[in-house]
Design an enzyme around this catalytic site. Structure first.
Site, PDB file in Angstrom:
ATOM      1  N   ASP A  66      -0.989  -9.977   5.599  1.00 42.41           N
ATOM      2  CA  ASP A  66      -2.154  -9.536   5.012  1.00 42.41           C
ATOM      3  C   ASP A  66      -2.122 -10.573   3.699  1.00 42.41           C
ATOM      4  OD1 ASP A  66      -2.544  -7.059   5.786  1.00 42.41           O
ATOM      5  OD2 ASP A  66      -0.520  -6.246   5.159  1.00 42.41           O
TER       6      ASP A  66
ATOM      7  N   ASP B 178      -7.201  -5.710  12.027  1.00 43.02           N
ATOM      8  CA  ASP B 178      -7.629  -6.255  10.267  1.00 43.02           C
ATOM      9  C   ASP B 178      -7.277  -7.668  10.119  1.00 43.02           C
ATOM     10  OD1 ASP B 178      -6.305  -3.861  11.074  1.00 43.02           O
ATOM     11  OD2 ASP B 178      -6.240  -3.126   9.003  1.00 43.02           O
TER      12      ASP B 178
HETATM   13  N1  GLY Z   1      -5.519  -3.224   6.592  1.00 43.73           N
HETATM   14  C1  GLY Z   1      -4.993  -1.881   6.297  1.00 43.73           C
HETATM   15  C2  GLY Z   1      -6.133  -0.848   6.495  1.00 43.73           C
HETATM   16  O1  GLY Z   1      -7.311  -1.113   6.461  1.00 43.73           O
HETATM   17  O2  GLY Z   1      -5.857   0.258   6.380  1.00 43.73           O
END
Ligand code: GLY
Length: 353
Positions: free
Chosen positions: A81, A141
């Site tokens: 992330d 993601d």
């Molecule tokens: N990256 C986590 C979400 O989009 O919930």
């Protein structure tokens, strides 16, 4: 547009006064916060940078700096992330101010992200547990965390960043994208061999379904992959993913949280916001006006009183959905939805590329 900007600035100004920690998702319209910024703290800092860009008011710049300072220590975290945490906060701040200190911290974060590539599977990944055993995990993601690496390549010329982002994108095409151009959410793999153990859609309706925010992360991620790498496979992929998204939109252009949920009761305005910004970039890169036309339709809908939270609640966009199966942030405001909505509006205003 001025009226919408007034509503946005009014919300941000109220949040500036009230927030002690990073806003994440609302509960009954009120922000729940995180002390360390979880995966979403960068979007609050980014929203402050966008307000600075719109208004030129130094107040927002100073606030962006002080909130960014609180995220700085996260640059060594071993999490995929890091792009979400450091691109809207430090890279965007660097682009807006030219402050080399912000650039250096962004590069630290990019370096950490570049260590998270698995040698055999070639994915950017995290370690998690499955039935008590350590496994590798990567998610769709990640495509929107790669912009930190694409930026680091452009900034330094160091091909390592390019190679990692390029290879992860190719592996995503191979393993995450179905024949229909819908996307899988999560892949777990064996840490020793790199062999895939399972493909699941944790935040979606079922493993075979298409979680609309995952699709939106992928559209935008592949558009940006094409922007730097200029490999036509990324442009083709972004266009096909976008077509799937567009074909599955309901009448008001804001998707349900999962395209395959038969109930069709819960929307995700954040998926719409991410996709609108991604479609604007894709429209420029592909020179296809239709993507911009759809982005405008999405933004018109998000700017209507159905979605824009004028007065009521802490966030800007209503009707987001964070994690439906876990019952978290369902029909609530989400800080990343607010960020991408404002980002997309600024592209329309010609304030951002
Ligand atoms: N990256 C986590 C979400 O989009 O919930």
């Amino acid at each position: 547009m001025n009226n919408i900007l007034e509503i946005i600035l009014d919300k941000v100004n109220k949040n500036i006064v009230n927030l002690r920690d990073f806003p994440h998702i609302t509960k009954n319209g009120k922000w729940t916060t995180t002390k360390d910024g979880y995966w979403t703290g960068g979007f609050w800092v980014g929203l402050l940078w966008l307000c600075y860009k719109i208004t030129k008011d130094k107040k927002y710049k100073e606030l962006a700096y002080s909130w960014a300072e609180r995220l700085k220590g996260r640059r060594f975290d071993k999490t995929f992330d890091l792009g979400f945490l450091f691109y809207p906060s430090f890279v965007l701040g660097y682009k807006f101010t030219g402050d080399e200190n912000l650039g250096r911290i962004s590069l630290d974060a990019a370096k950490t992200l570049s260590t998270l590539v698995h040698k055999k599977s070639k994915f950017v990944y995290c370690v998690t547990y499955l039935n008590g055993e350590k496994v590798g995990r990567t998610i769709i993601d990640v495509m929107m965390n790669l912009p930190l690496l694409w930026w680091a390549f452009e900034e330094t010329g160091n091909g390592i960043y390019y190679d990692i982002a390029y290879t992860h994108s190719i592996r995503t095409i191979e393993e995450f994208i179905r024949g229909s151009y819908s996307t899988i959410h999560v892949i777990d793999f064996d840490l020793d061999t790199g062999n895939i153990i399972r493909k699941i859609t944790t935040q979606g309706y079922r493993d075979e379904s298409c979680w609309s925010r995952g699709q939106a992360w992928a559209i935008y991620g592949f558009a940006l992959a094409y922007k730097t790498a200029k490999d036509k496979i990324f442009l083709k992929t972004a266009k096909k993913l976008a077509s799937y998204f567009i074909e599955h939109l309901p009448e008001d252009y804001v998707p349900y949280w999962d395209f395959n949920d038969p109930e069709k009761s819960v929307k995700d305005s954040s998926a719409a916001a991410i996709a609108s910004s991604g479609l604007l970039t894709l429209s420029n890169l592909s020179r296809q006006e239709r993507f911009k036309e759809i982005a405008m339709k999405i933004l018109n809908s998000l700017s209507s009183k159905q979605y824009l939270a004028k007065g009521d609640g802490d966030g800007i966009l209503k009707h987001g959905c964070f994690h439906k199966p876990a019952g978290l942030g369902v029909d609530e405001c989400l800080i990343w939805g607010d960020y991408y909505f404002v980002e997309a509006l600024m592209k329309i205003m010609g304030e951002l590329e």
